[in-house]
Design a protein around this motif. Structure first.
Motif, PDB file in Angstrom:
ATOM      1  N   ALA A 102       0.763  -1.143   0.031  1.00  0.00           N
ATOM      2  CA  ALA A 102       0.146  -0.064   0.264  1.00  0.00           C
ATOM      3  C   ALA A 102       0.969   1.425  -0.028  1.00  0.00           C
ATOM      4  O   ALA A 102       0.460   2.475  -0.482  1.00  0.00           O
ATOM      5  CB  ALA A 102      -0.835   0.236   1.232  1.00  0.00           C
ATOM      6  N   GLU A 103       1.974   1.292   0.519  1.00  0.00           N
ATOM      7  CA  GLU A 103       2.867   2.267   0.658  1.00  0.00           C
ATOM      8  C   GLU A 103       3.856   2.615  -0.663  1.00  0.00           C
ATOM      9  O   GLU A 103       4.503   3.553  -0.745  1.00  0.00           O
ATOM     10  CB  GLU A 103       3.818   2.417   2.014  1.00  0.00           C
ATOM     11  CG  GLU A 103       4.241   3.559   2.269  1.00  0.00           C
ATOM     12  CD  GLU A 103       5.350   3.525   3.388  1.00  0.00           C
ATOM     13  OE1 GLU A 103       5.979   4.562   3.764  1.00  0.00           O
ATOM     14  OE2 GLU A 103       5.305   2.406   4.233  1.00  0.00           O
ATOM     15  N   TRP A 104       3.581   1.575  -1.593  1.00  0.00           N
ATOM     16  CA  TRP A 104       4.541   1.625  -2.671  1.00  0.00           C
ATOM     17  C   TRP A 104       4.302   2.831  -3.714  1.00  0.00           C
ATOM     18  O   TRP A 104       3.192   2.671  -4.150  1.00  0.00           O
ATOM     19  CB  TRP A 104       4.623   0.381  -3.428  1.00  0.00           C
ATOM     20  CG  TRP A 104       5.661   0.279  -4.658  1.00  0.00           C
ATOM     21  CD1 TRP A 104       5.270   0.389  -5.801  1.00  0.00           C
ATOM     22  CD2 TRP A 104       7.162   0.014  -4.656  1.00  0.00           C
ATOM     23  NE1 TRP A 104       6.325   0.178  -6.725  1.00  0.00           N
ATOM     24  CE2 TRP A 104       7.492   0.005  -5.938  1.00  0.00           C
ATOM     25  CE3 TRP A 104       7.899  -0.031  -3.587  1.00  0.00           C
ATOM     26  CZ2 TRP A 104       8.768   0.240  -6.296  1.00  0.00           C
ATOM     27  CZ3 TRP A 104       9.326   0.010  -4.084  1.00  0.00           C
ATOM     28  CH2 TRP A 104       9.691  -0.020  -5.282  1.00  0.00           C
ATOM     29  N   PRO A 105       5.210   3.641  -3.996  1.00  0.00           N
ATOM     30  CA  PRO A 105       4.901   4.740  -4.958  1.00  0.00           C
ATOM     31  C   PRO A 105       4.706   4.086  -6.378  1.00  0.00           C
ATOM     32  O   PRO A 105       5.901   3.844  -7.067  1.00  0.00           O
ATOM     33  CB  PRO A 105       5.951   5.729  -4.706  1.00  0.00           C
ATOM     34  CG  PRO A 105       6.670   5.397  -3.528  1.00  0.00           C
ATOM     35  CD  PRO A 105       6.464   4.011  -3.421  1.00  0.00           C
ATOM     36  N   GLY A 106       3.476   4.346  -6.870  1.00  0.00           N
ATOM     37  CA  GLY A 106       3.247   3.652  -8.301  1.00  0.00           C
ATOM     38  C   GLY A 106       4.134   4.097  -9.523  1.00  0.00           C
ATOM     39  O   GLY A 106       4.391   3.489 -10.161  1.00  0.00           O
ATOM     40  N   GLN A 107       4.493   5.582  -9.215  1.00  0.00           N
ATOM     41  CA  GLN A 107       5.257   6.168 -10.178  1.00  0.00           C
ATOM     42  C   GLN A 107       6.623   5.417 -10.499  1.00  0.00           C
ATOM     43  O   GLN A 107       7.301   5.760 -11.424  1.00  0.00           O
ATOM     44  CB  GLN A 107       5.318   7.660 -10.038  1.00  0.00           C
ATOM     45  CG  GLN A 107       6.165   8.055  -8.687  1.00  0.00           C
ATOM     46  CD  GLN A 107       4.896   8.278  -7.402  1.00  0.00           C
ATOM     47  OE1 GLN A 107       3.873   7.361  -7.448  1.00  0.00           O
ATOM     48  NE2 GLN A 107       4.999   9.440  -6.996  1.00  0.00           N
TER      49      GLN A 107
END
Length: 397
Positions: A102-107
């Motif tokens: 959930a904390e992973w930055p998708g960019q």
């Protein structure tokens, strides 16, 4: 059920037990170098468990590397212990964030096969949420006082507008940007080229600790790992990918901060530069960027105009409003026609102002009312106030 290969402390690293993907990615972070696109392709094609299994076994080389390179990876795999790395990280108040969390930055996924295997994060806020509204401010380590001032002021302005300032924690522009954001009681993120439990440079240990308390410290490398020149360059791609845009404040022709700007350009992010003196070698790299696709910016408002939402426009740049700006155009023309060293007749003034005598007289009386001219017999002359403006270079005309 048969479990897969284990660490020296007995933990499954292939997914054979809950959390195996975490252990597998922590394991791979110890084996693969940051930005290893070949390793990223292995993960995409074979999955974490299979890549870890082959590296542990060492008998089935994965495609795309030489025999010597494979042997080196296998040797590193034999020494990797993700359970130990996770225990050290936990003791240092650090967590591991992997793709899909959930904390992973998708960019970061825009980096393709070169995206990080995972990130070590120190600090309380959510990296994903902070990265959504972030701007990178980077530049030279050996910067000038001008660069330090601009970076700190720019970062403070961004922080005051609610933006997260991201930089690399290094001396020079990076440190000034972090300090500017902290001084404004804003948010800042330091992306390191080493383990986040061993701040580098050492002279910034206190600064990085403060960033961890008020913001976030992030890195790809496992606990205790040291920086190398190549790791600094590869770290820059993470800074570029995390943020909406990159501002370069000062950079010589071979500055590593230019790698951040070029990575931002490749990723389709905004690239900005703050101009400096044309005689300064430390601004040469920035000026080269500005001759290309980078946008010139001078303050936080101009940065936000680019990276922010529609309608967040920087205020128009105008000089100070002078008393003469409030005059009607016809009155300004008559004022400009008065000689600076003597009185002149209304006819002469009208001729130079390209108007009639009667209109010139009407305008002269308007100018007399606001203190710009005075009458001398049949002539008109600039007042002492107007003459002082002429001598100081602020001619009312």
């Amino acid at each position: 059920m048969t479990s897969g290969p284990t660490t020296p402390t007995g933990h499954d690293v292939t997914g054979g037990e809950p959390g195996g993907d975490v252990f597998g990615r922590v394991f791979l972070g110890r084996v693969l170098e940051p930005g290893d696109a070949v390793g990223g392709r292995w993960l995409r094609e074979f999955g974490v468990g299979e890549v870890v299994r082959r590296l542990r076994a060492g008998r089935e080389p994965l495609p795309g590397v030489s025999g010597a390179r494979w042997a080196g990876l296998v040797a590193r795999a034999a020494r990797a212990d993700p359970a130990r790395d996770l225990a050290v990280a936990e003791a240092a108040g650090t967590r591991f964030v992997r793709p899909g969390d959930a904390e992973w930055p998708g960019q970061l996924d825009d980096l393709g096969d070169a995206r990080p295997v995972g990130l070590w994060v120190r600090g309380r806020p959510s990296l994903r949420m902070w990265a959504l509204g972030s701007v990178a401010v980077v530049g030279a380590r050996a910067c000038t006082e001008y660069g330090t001032h601009v970076a700190a002021t720019l970062a403070a302005g961004l922080a005051q507008r609610g933006w997260v300032v991201v930089s690399g924690g290094a001396y020079g522009i990076d440190g000034a940007a972090h300090r500017g954001a902290l001084a404004a009681r804003g948010a800042t993120v330091a992306v390191l080229a080493c383990g986040v439990d061993r701040p580098y440079p050492r002279g910034h240990a206190a600064l990085i600790d403060r960033i961890a308390e008020q913001g976030l410290v992030v890195g790809e490398l496992p606990p205790g790992d040291h920086p190398t020149p190549s790791r600094f360059i590869l770290r820059n791609r993470v800074i570029a990918a995390l943020t909406r845009g990159t501002v370069v404040v000062e950079a010589a022709g071979r500055s590593g901060s230019l790698a951040t700007a070029r990575a931002a350009q490749r990723l389709g992010r905004f690239t900005m530069g703050v101009p400096g003196p044309v005689t300064s070698a430390l601004s040469a790299g920035v000026h080269e960027l500005l001759r290309g696709e980078a946008t010139l910016v001078t303050d936080a408002a101009e940065v936000v105009e680019l990276v922010g939402d529609m309608g967040e426009l920087a205020p128009p740049r105008r000089g100070p409003v002078l008393p003469r700006d409030l005059l009607a155009p016809a009155a300004r023309s008559v004022l400009a026609a008065l000689p600076g060293d003597r009185a002149a007749a209304a006819e002469e003034i009208a001729l130079d102002a390209r108007t009639t005598r009667d209109d010139a007289i009407a305008r002269l009386y308007e100018l007399r009312a606001v203190g710009y001219v005075e009458r001398h017999g049949d002539g008109w002359k600039l007042t002492r106030q107007a003459m002082m403006s002429v001598r100081s270079g602020r001619h009312p005309c």
